[in-house]
Design an enzyme around this catalytic site. Sequence first.
Site, mmCIF file in Angstrom:
data_model
loop_
_atom_site.group_PDB
_atom_site.id
_atom_site.type_symbol
_atom_site.label_atom_id
_atom_site.label_comp_id
_atom_site.label_asym_id
_atom_site.label_seq_id
_atom_site.Cartn_x
_atom_site.Cartn_y
_atom_site.Cartn_z
ATOM 1 N N CYS A 113 1.087 13.531 -15.798
ATOM 2 C CA CYS A 113 0.242 14.688 -16.108
ATOM 3 C C CYS A 113 -1.188 14.413 -15.638
ATOM 4 O O CYS A 113 -1.721 13.330 -15.859
ATOM 5 C CB CYS A 113 0.243 14.945 -17.622
ATOM 6 S SG CYS A 113 -0.865 16.290 -18.073
ATOM 7 N N CYS B 16 1.257 18.387 -23.004
ATOM 8 C CA CYS B 16 -0.046 19.062 -23.197
ATOM 9 C C CYS B 16 -0.164 20.331 -22.370
ATOM 10 O O CYS B 16 -1.165 21.034 -22.428
ATOM 11 C CB CYS B 16 -1.204 18.119 -22.855
ATOM 12 S SG CYS B 16 -1.502 17.987 -21.066
ATOM 13 N N HIS C 234 -1.591 1.577 -4.135
ATOM 14 C CA HIS C 234 -1.937 2.998 -4.005
ATOM 15 C C HIS C 234 -1.001 3.885 -4.808
ATOM 16 O O HIS C 234 -0.814 5.056 -4.493
ATOM 17 C CB HIS C 234 -1.945 3.407 -2.523
ATOM 18 C CG HIS C 234 -3.002 2.686 -1.748
ATOM 19 N ND1 HIS C 234 -2.958 2.548 -0.384
ATOM 20 C CD2 HIS C 234 -4.124 2.041 -2.153
ATOM 21 C CE1 HIS C 234 -4.019 1.846 0.021
ATOM 22 N NE2 HIS C 234 -4.737 1.521 -1.040
ATOM 23 N N CYS D 170 -3.300 14.583 -19.494
ATOM 24 C CA CYS D 170 -3.135 13.548 -20.538
ATOM 25 C C CYS D 170 -2.480 12.286 -19.988
ATOM 26 O O CYS D 170 -2.241 11.331 -20.724
ATOM 27 C CB CYS D 170 -2.290 14.118 -21.701
ATOM 28 S SG CYS D 170 -0.539 14.283 -21.303
ATOM 29 N N GLN E 240 0.851 -1.199 0.000
ATOM 30 C CA GLN E 240 0.000 0.000 0.000
ATOM 31 C C GLN E 240 0.885 1.247 0.000
ATOM 32 O O GLN E 240 0.398 2.358 -0.118
ATOM 33 C CB GLN E 240 -0.902 0.035 1.241
ATOM 34 C CG GLN E 240 -1.825 -1.160 1.379
ATOM 35 C CD GLN E 240 -2.452 -1.202 2.754
ATOM 36 O OE1 GLN E 240 -3.523 -0.621 2.992
ATOM 37 N NE2 GLN E 240 -1.793 -1.869 3.686
ATOM 38 N N ASN E 241 2.194 1.029 0.174
ATOM 39 C CA ASN E 241 3.116 2.153 0.301
ATOM 40 C C ASN E 241 3.431 2.756 -1.059
ATOM 41 O O ASN E 241 3.395 2.069 -2.081
ATOM 42 C CB ASN E 241 4.422 1.699 0.990
ATOM 43 C CG ASN E 241 4.152 1.197 2.406
ATOM 44 O OD1 ASN E 241 3.120 1.519 3.005
ATOM 45 N ND2 ASN E 241 5.053 0.379 2.930
ATOM 46 N N CYS F 8 3.078 19.735 -17.885
ATOM 47 C CA CYS F 8 3.343 18.603 -18.770
ATOM 48 C C CYS F 8 3.967 19.098 -20.078
ATOM 49 O O CYS F 8 3.430 20.029 -20.704
ATOM 50 C CB CYS F 8 2.025 17.884 -19.058
ATOM 51 S SG CYS F 8 2.125 16.651 -20.360
HETATM 52 N N1 APR Z 1 7.002 -2.127 12.116
HETATM 53 C C1 APR Z 1 5.804 -2.724 11.832
HETATM 54 N N2 APR Z 1 4.601 -2.112 11.976
HETATM 55 C C2 APR Z 1 4.632 -0.846 12.436
HETATM 56 C C3 APR Z 1 5.826 -0.151 12.762
HETATM 57 C C4 APR Z 1 7.045 -0.854 12.572
HETATM 58 N N3 APR Z 1 8.229 -0.272 12.857
HETATM 59 N N4 APR Z 1 5.491 1.108 13.191
HETATM 60 C C5 APR Z 1 4.144 1.189 13.121
HETATM 61 N N5 APR Z 1 3.618 0.022 12.681
HETATM 62 C C6 APR Z 1 2.211 -0.322 12.426
HETATM 63 C C7 APR Z 1 1.208 0.452 13.231
HETATM 64 O O1 APR Z 1 0.927 -0.236 14.443
HETATM 65 C C8 APR Z 1 -0.006 0.456 12.310
HETATM 66 O O2 APR Z 1 -0.810 -0.695 12.534
HETATM 67 O O3 APR Z 1 1.973 0.018 11.076
HETATM 68 C C9 APR Z 1 0.598 0.357 10.907
HETATM 69 C C10 APR Z 1 0.521 1.658 10.137
HETATM 70 O O4 APR Z 1 -0.840 1.914 9.873
HETATM 71 P P1 APR Z 1 -1.222 3.186 8.994
HETATM 72 O O5 APR Z 1 -0.433 4.356 9.447
HETATM 73 O O6 APR Z 1 -2.727 3.250 8.970
HETATM 74 O O7 APR Z 1 -0.678 2.845 7.524
HETATM 75 P P2 APR Z 1 -1.370 1.916 6.440
HETATM 76 O O8 APR Z 1 -2.104 0.781 7.082
HETATM 77 O O9 APR Z 1 -0.325 1.562 5.447
HETATM 78 O O10 APR Z 1 -2.446 2.917 5.738
HETATM 79 C C11 APR Z 1 -3.131 2.401 4.619
HETATM 80 O O11 APR Z 1 -4.068 4.612 4.232
HETATM 81 O O12 APR Z 1 -3.666 6.892 4.102
HETATM 82 C C12 APR Z 1 -3.876 5.744 3.365
HETATM 83 O O13 APR Z 1 -3.098 5.341 1.210
HETATM 84 C C13 APR Z 1 -2.667 5.464 2.525
HETATM 85 O O14 APR Z 1 -1.607 3.375 1.986
HETATM 86 C C14 APR Z 1 -2.143 4.151 3.057
HETATM 87 C C15 APR Z 1 -3.394 3.512 3.629
#
Ligand code: APR
Length: 258
Positions: free
Chosen positions: A127, A164, A119, A130, A101-102, A161
């Site tokens: 852009c 365009c 994501h 386009c 998701q990162n 861009c």
């Molecule tokens: N190692 C493992 N887990 C960790 C660590 C670590 N060092 N530090 C924090 N965490 C855990 C937290 O306990 C939490 O459960 O990582 C999780 C982070 O959760 P979020 O901040 O909600 O991130 P994420 O789940 O990736 O969010 C999902 O939300 O904002 C949108 O698009 C964005 O991709 C993102 C999506």
Amino acid sequence: PSDTVQQVADMISSADRITVFTGAGMSAESGIATFRSGDDGLWGRFDPMMLASVDGWEADPHLVWGWYAWRIGQLRDVVPNAGHRALADLAQHKVVDVVTQNVDDLHERAGSTVVSHLHGSLTATRCSVCRAPYDGPVARPYHEQIDGDDLDSLRLAPPTCARCGGDVRPGVVWFGEMLPEREWASAVDSFDACDLVLVVGTSGIVYPAAGLPDRAAGRGVPIIEVNPDESALSGLATHSIRSTAASALPLLARVIDG
Ligand code: APR
């Protein structure tokens, strides 16, 4: 190692295809803030609807572009952590699909093959009109850290861009936007083909991504959670390692190597 770590190491050893589902916690120990955990959680400090939604972009493109330009610039200051590296090493012996998701590129820089950036990615700037990929310079607003909730100093006009003349936008998926079809399809394939799932560093509350582990659980595939805290996916986990990515994943790798 604890018996949970030993059991999980044994499960990884005997698995053929492992899907690793990662969230912001995977990159926390590289210095990239998570969204909802810790005292520097980004959505605890800033409003996601302002910075990560189409409405926010349309309301204030200079603020949103400046915010992402800052995060794109931060990629130059951070490196993969031991957790990213342990996953890349594991892929030497096993089929390891990373579904993340990162939007950072740390899995790739550690050597992992990321089958899905659900994501989008900070390295996929395009852009907004386009959709042509933008590979020009991304000026970083002057700011080492974002003090408090002062975002005003981040404001920056997005590049235009070359093709365009439209405004360039970050290559990430904003709230309310559809996930990229190809990324979603390959993530679904991975969860449908695997015989073990590792869920690392996600709160598991943002759908549709958070619904993916259930596909594997529905097939009786074990779900291992690596997270110092409980998450919305803990109920699905057959084993939980209450530890961080950069400490648990290398430990598992060491136990596997015996
Ligand atoms: N190692 C493992 N887990 C960790 C660590 C670590 N060092 N530090 C924090 N965490 C855990 C937290 O306990 C939490 O459960 O990582 C999780 C982070 O959760 P979020 O901040 O909600 O991130 P994420 O789940 O990736 O969010 C999902 O939300 O904002 C949108 O698009 C964005 O991709 C993102 C999506």
